[in-house]
Scaffold this active site. Structure first.
Site, PDB file in Angstrom:
ATOM      1  N   PRO B 149       0.822  -1.221   0.000  1.00 49.94           N
ATOM      2  CA  PRO B 149       0.000   0.000   0.000  1.00 49.94           C
ATOM      3  C   PRO B 149       0.853   1.267   0.000  1.00 49.94           C
ATOM      4  O   PRO B 149       0.479   2.274  -0.582  1.00 49.94           O
ATOM      5  CB  PRO B 149      -0.808  -0.117   1.291  1.00 49.94           C
ATOM      6  CG  PRO B 149      -0.873  -1.586   1.557  1.00 49.94           C
ATOM      7  CD  PRO B 149       0.428  -2.150   1.062  1.00 49.94           C
ATOM      8  N   GLY B 152       4.775   1.685  -4.843  1.00 54.23           N
ATOM      9  CA  GLY B 152       4.511   1.006  -6.102  1.00 54.23           C
ATOM     10  C   GLY B 152       5.784   0.905  -6.905  1.00 54.23           C
ATOM     11  O   GLY B 152       6.494  -0.091  -6.860  1.00 54.23           O
ATOM     12  N   SER B 153       6.122   2.001  -7.573  1.00 54.83           N
ATOM     13  CA  SER B 153       7.311   1.994  -8.422  1.00 54.83           C
ATOM     14  C   SER B 153       8.600   1.836  -7.621  1.00 54.83           C
ATOM     15  O   SER B 153       9.545   1.204  -8.075  1.00 54.83           O
ATOM     16  CB  SER B 153       7.378   3.293  -9.218  1.00 54.83           C
ATOM     17  OG  SER B 153       6.289   3.367 -10.100  1.00 54.83           O
ATOM     18  N   PHE B 177      -2.030  -5.540  -5.250  1.00 51.66           N
ATOM     19  CA  PHE B 177      -1.889  -5.682  -6.708  1.00 51.66           C
ATOM     20  C   PHE B 177      -1.149  -6.963  -7.079  1.00 51.66           C
ATOM     21  O   PHE B 177      -0.277  -6.977  -7.944  1.00 51.66           O
ATOM     22  CB  PHE B 177      -1.163  -4.464  -7.308  1.00 51.66           C
ATOM     23  CG  PHE B 177      -1.856  -3.149  -7.071  1.00 51.66           C
ATOM     24  CD1 PHE B 177      -3.216  -3.105  -6.765  1.00 51.66           C
ATOM     25  CD2 PHE B 177      -1.163  -1.947  -7.150  1.00 51.66           C
ATOM     26  CE1 PHE B 177      -3.873  -1.889  -6.551  1.00 51.66           C
ATOM     27  CE2 PHE B 177      -1.806  -0.724  -6.936  1.00 51.66           C
ATOM     28  CZ  PHE B 177      -3.161  -0.694  -6.628  1.00 51.66           C
ATOM     29  N   ARG B 267       9.066  -7.858 -18.966  1.00 55.47           N
ATOM     30  CA  ARG B 267       8.667  -6.652 -19.707  1.00 55.47           C
ATOM     31  C   ARG B 267       8.431  -6.906 -21.200  1.00 55.47           C
ATOM     32  O   ARG B 267       7.448  -6.400 -21.750  1.00 55.47           O
ATOM     33  CB  ARG B 267       9.672  -5.526 -19.460  1.00 55.47           C
ATOM     34  CG  ARG B 267       9.415  -4.868 -18.125  1.00 55.47           C
ATOM     35  CD  ARG B 267      10.416  -3.813 -17.726  1.00 55.47           C
ATOM     36  NE  ARG B 267      10.031  -3.303 -16.404  1.00 55.47           N
ATOM     37  CZ  ARG B 267      10.847  -2.671 -15.567  1.00 55.47           C
ATOM     38  NH1 ARG B 267      12.094  -2.453 -15.909  1.00 55.47           N
ATOM     39  NH2 ARG B 267      10.409  -2.254 -14.397  1.00 55.47           N
ATOM     40  N   GLU B 391       4.146  -3.740 -14.116  1.00 54.54           N
ATOM     41  CA  GLU B 391       5.514  -4.124 -14.512  1.00 54.54           C
ATOM     42  C   GLU B 391       6.392  -2.892 -14.747  1.00 54.54           C
ATOM     43  O   GLU B 391       7.284  -2.902 -15.578  1.00 54.54           O
ATOM     44  CB  GLU B 391       5.501  -5.002 -15.772  1.00 54.54           C
ATOM     45  CG  GLU B 391       4.885  -6.360 -15.570  1.00 54.54           C
ATOM     46  CD  GLU B 391       5.688  -7.221 -14.632  1.00 54.54           C
ATOM     47  OE1 GLU B 391       5.233  -7.376 -13.483  1.00 54.54           O
ATOM     48  OE2 GLU B 391       6.753  -7.724 -14.999  1.00 54.54           O
ATOM     49  N   THR B 393       5.778   1.526 -14.443  1.00 55.79           N
ATOM     50  CA  THR B 393       5.018   2.532 -15.200  1.00 55.79           C
ATOM     51  C   THR B 393       5.853   3.045 -16.368  1.00 55.79           C
ATOM     52  O   THR B 393       7.072   2.844 -16.413  1.00 55.79           O
ATOM     53  CB  THR B 393       4.687   3.740 -14.306  1.00 55.79           C
ATOM     54  OG1 THR B 393       5.930   4.318 -13.887  1.00 55.79           O
ATOM     55  CG2 THR B 393       3.871   3.351 -13.087  1.00 55.79           C
TER      56      THR B 393
END
Lengths: 365, 414
Positions: B149, B152-153, B177, B267, B391, B393
């Site tokens: 939470p 992210g990146s 996620f 990726r 994967e 941004t």
């Protein structure tokens, strides 16, 4: 089997051309742009690499190498990375040689391919574009009227490279009327058969000598008609593939230059490249250069495989031309005010790159 | 020697997956978009059986090898090259599957993102042990539990803790996620041995389903790829044996770097999916506007003679080509052991942008009808968005590319 690796021979070719681009072409690029001339010595040296004659069969006086579109896109990228005007000057003879090798009759090949001299540049060229607003390849206005033994050419051509020193030019025109690329044929016109008029003055490509050329009742014997039998789209595919490769070279030059500059230029105590606004732009530029190179390779590969690459080359050319504006504009932007001056080459690349979306048949693979 | 010719195996795989996408996935694609969180049980079972019977599976993240290598003998009967190019093969197959339905593609059982992480960071013994689970007789899936939470990146900000207790580590934290979090048979959970250790303290642990202390607490409600479950997973005093620490206890450097290496393989696959979605929109449009309605597209014509639609069609086509070529190159590099960090990010960045542009434009060209849920165009535009997000941004991809081309460290380019 999919591969993105050049053969050893291609690597050598690439390195030779890159070396020539950096050590010879780059040294005189600004001077040439300002003076409007490619130094004779560079033309001589460039011609000496044998790039426009290597694929001429031995029976017509050449070394008999293969005509490889893939090899040619590799060459074009490297040379254009050096300088576009010089590249288009040095490679102009291919505009006539390649169509001859593919479509020429035995006699035509003997006569005209034989004009090439390994040690001396002969400005063989082709005349395709016409001086009209909204030029359209499908609607050529130059006419070729059938009169007894000859065809009689009438019309005007524009942006004809090295026409002033050309011993012969391949003029594209239509025998019949109507639209479409299929009806276009080539007419071989030796010097004297066309009138070289004023030199073109362009936004970029300033060192490249291009001319408007007029044909007024020029008689071309049937034996000098290069019958394409619908093959013009194939030649256009080769020319558009060449355009993608040239675009890649100019863009790579602009990208690399602005990247180095961004690492050296200090603002607010740090290199400007350490800011995302600049770094991300460079990342985007790098991505576009890679994408266009792969498009040139793919299209060239298709040509070498005997596949119809017209669509691939056409959409690729347009993509690359658009991306070229993005890349060269941003290269100029990254240099700020300095990019606007002629102290740096980026403004020249920006002007040169503008040609890609409007030009046709500048080079061929 | 530069070549764009697919091997017979690749052509076969492409044809097979395309047909499967068209005949099996497309017809149920809308259903599982509308019925988010309903498990496509039949599809999962059927797909598992289908791919198992082929001797190798096309999962979304087969990158890295593993099972493929063992089974290359089966797969390469008509194919005399010694080396299986699993990443390229994966990219080609995945483009087709995503063309059918990206959400369902992510639901296809297989090693998944967890498997990719295992292949990138595990010891030989671990690879064998865990890939056996993921390639078992029953449909199974390996999930990656990295995001939290609070981040992210910035994957280095892992706050889930791993505390050593004898032969075990005790994990505590919340992961969000997690793709395939509901169906997963194992999770690769990233945790820190201690915040003060920085990146070197970040380790990956394989937590098998049913291990006490791990539970799925929530499923996300999403804009697109609704057929794929995205879960929140909570770890409460979850005890994991030290043998499940990926790369083993001694290999200090493998932790965070391992997570990042996963992306070299995933990726290009994600980029291939994005390319597939863009192509789905393009093909849908082409079928109705060009084939059925007779819109003429004269490629390569003078600009003033082309209509707006023709120009847009050309743009779409060439952008899709660009994305695919960058993707193939990145996958090919990995297959041949070449460092592909920059190229993988380029493929992902390009495809992530292209798929948004193409799917948005496709709706516009279709007219008001394109906005209707009678057609899949609106769905693909919703599905597309995540490809510029997960994967890594689009911004992260550009950061990776920029650092690579500038030869800058994280400190030099933040």
């Amino acid at each position: 089997m999919v591969s993105f690796e050049l053969s050893d021979e291609q690597k050598l070719l690439r390195d030779t051309c890159r070396d020539f681009a950096l050590t010879v072409m780059r040294k005189y690029d600004r001077q040439s742009d300002e003076s409007g001339e490619v130094p004779q010595d560079i033309v001589k040296q460039g011609h000496g690499l044998g790039l426009t004659t290597g694929y001429i069969p031995e029976s017509y006086g050449g070394p008999g190498g293969e005509l490889s579109a893939l090899n040619n896109v590799i060459i074009l990228e490297e040379l254009a990375y050096g300088n576009l005007s010089m590249t288009l000057t040095i490679l102009a003879p291919s505009l006539m040689n390649v169509p001859l090798v593919i479509h020429g009759t035995e006699d035509q090949k003997k006569k005209y391919l034989g004009m090439n001299k390994p040690d001396q540049f002969q400005g063989l060229t082709a005349a395709f574009v016409e001086p009209t607003v909204r030029f359209d390849p499908e609607t050529l206005r130059t006419t070729a009227a059938d009169e007894l033994d000859d065809f009689v050419l009438n019309g005007e051509k524009a942006f004809v490279a090295v026409a002033d020193s050309a011993p012969a030019a391949l003029v594209f025109a239509k025998k019949g009327s109507g639209e479409g690329l299929a009806g276009i044929d080539g007419f071989i016109v030796p010097a004297g058969g066309f009138t070289v008029k004023e030199r073109e003055k362009n936004q970029g490509l300033r060192a490249l000598k291009q001319f408007t050329v007029s044909l007024e009742g020029t008689r071309v014997p049937r034996t000098d008609v290069l019958r394409l039998s619908g093959g013009f789209t194939g030649l256009l595919a080769r020319a558009r593939t060449a355009s993608i490769a040239l675009t890649t070279g100019v863009c790579r030059a602009a990208y690399e230059y602005s990247l180095s500059y961004a690492k050296e230029r200090i603002a607010f105590g740090e290199p400007i490249a350490s800011r995302q606004s600049v770094a991300f732009t460079l990342a985007e530029m790098a991505m576009e250069v890679d994408a266009m190179r792969l498009m040139a390779w793919k299209s060239a590969w298709m040509i070498d495989k005997g596949m119809d690459a017209y669509k691939e080359a056409s959409v690729g050319k347009r993509y690359a031309a658009d991306a070229a504006m993005f890349v060269t504009r941003n290269a100029t932007q990254i240099l700020g005010g300095h990019g606007f001056t002629r102290e740096h080459p980026v403004e020249m690349w920006y002007r040169d790159a503008r040609s890609f979306s409007v030009s046709e048949f500048m080079a061929i693979v | 020697m530069v070549d764009f010719e697919l091997t017979p195996l690749m052509r076969m795989a492409r044809e097979f997956t395309h047909n499967y996408a068209r005949d099996v996935m497309r017809p149920i694609s809308r259903k599982y978009d509308e019925e988010e969180h309903v498990e496509p049980t039949e599809f999962i079972q059927k797909t598992h059986e289908m791919f198992t019977s082929l001797g190798f599976s096309f999962s979304t993240t087969k990158a890295g090898g593993g099972k493929e290598k063992e089974e290359s003998a089966q797969g390469s009967e008509k194919h005399d090259k010694p080396k299986m190019e699993m990443n390229l093969l994966g990219a080609i197959a995945t483009e087709e599957l995503a063309w059918g339905c990206p959400g369902l593609t992510l639901r296809i059982p297989g090693p998944g993102l967890g498997g990719a992480a295992i292949m990138a960071a595990a010891t030989a013994e671990q690879k064998k042990r865990f890939m056996k689970i993921l390639n078992g007789p029953k449909p199974s899936y390996g999930a990656m539990a990295l995001t939290e939470p609070g981040f992210g990146s910035d994957a280095s900000a892992v706050s889930t803790t791993a505390v050593k207790d004898g032969d075990y580590y005790i994990l505590n934290g919340t992961k969000i996620f997690v793709t395939g979090g509901e169906m997963a048979d194992l999770y690769v959970v990233w945790a820190t041995l201690g915040k003060d250790m920085g990146r070197s303290g970040i380790k990956a642990f394989v937590v098998e389903k049913g291990t006490p202390g791990i539970k799925m607490t929530r499923l996300e409600h999403k804009l697109g790829i609704r057929a794929s479950d995205t879960a929140e997973v909570v770890l409460e005093d979850c005890r994991v044996h030290k043998d499940n620490l990926l790369g083993g206890e001694k290999k200090e450097e493998k932790g965070f770097k391992g997570a990042m290496q996963t992306f070299d393989a995933t990726r290009p696959i994600v980029a291939a999916m994005a390319t597939g979605i863009a192509r789905a929109s393009y093909d849908y449009l082409y079928e109705d506007l060009v084939v059925k309605d007779g819109l003429e597209i004269n490629y390569g014509r003078a600009l003033y003679k082309r209509g707006y639609l023709e120009t847009v069609f050309e743009d779409m086509e060439t952008k899709i080509n660009a994305a695919r070529l960058l993707t193939w190159k990145a996958a090919w590099m990995l297959d041949h052991g070449l460092p592909n960090l920059k190229e993988a990010s380029m493929a992902k960045a390009k495809a992530g942008t292209v798929v948004d542009e193409v799917t948005q434009k496709a709706i516009e060209l279709y007219g008001p009808e394109g906005y209707s849920r009678r057609h899949l165009l609106e769905k693909w535009m919703r599905d597309a968005k995540v490809y510029d997000v997960f994967e890594g941004t689009g911004q992260i991809q550009r950061l990776v590319i920029a650092r690579a081309i500038l030869d800058y460290t994280r400190k030099e380019l933040k």
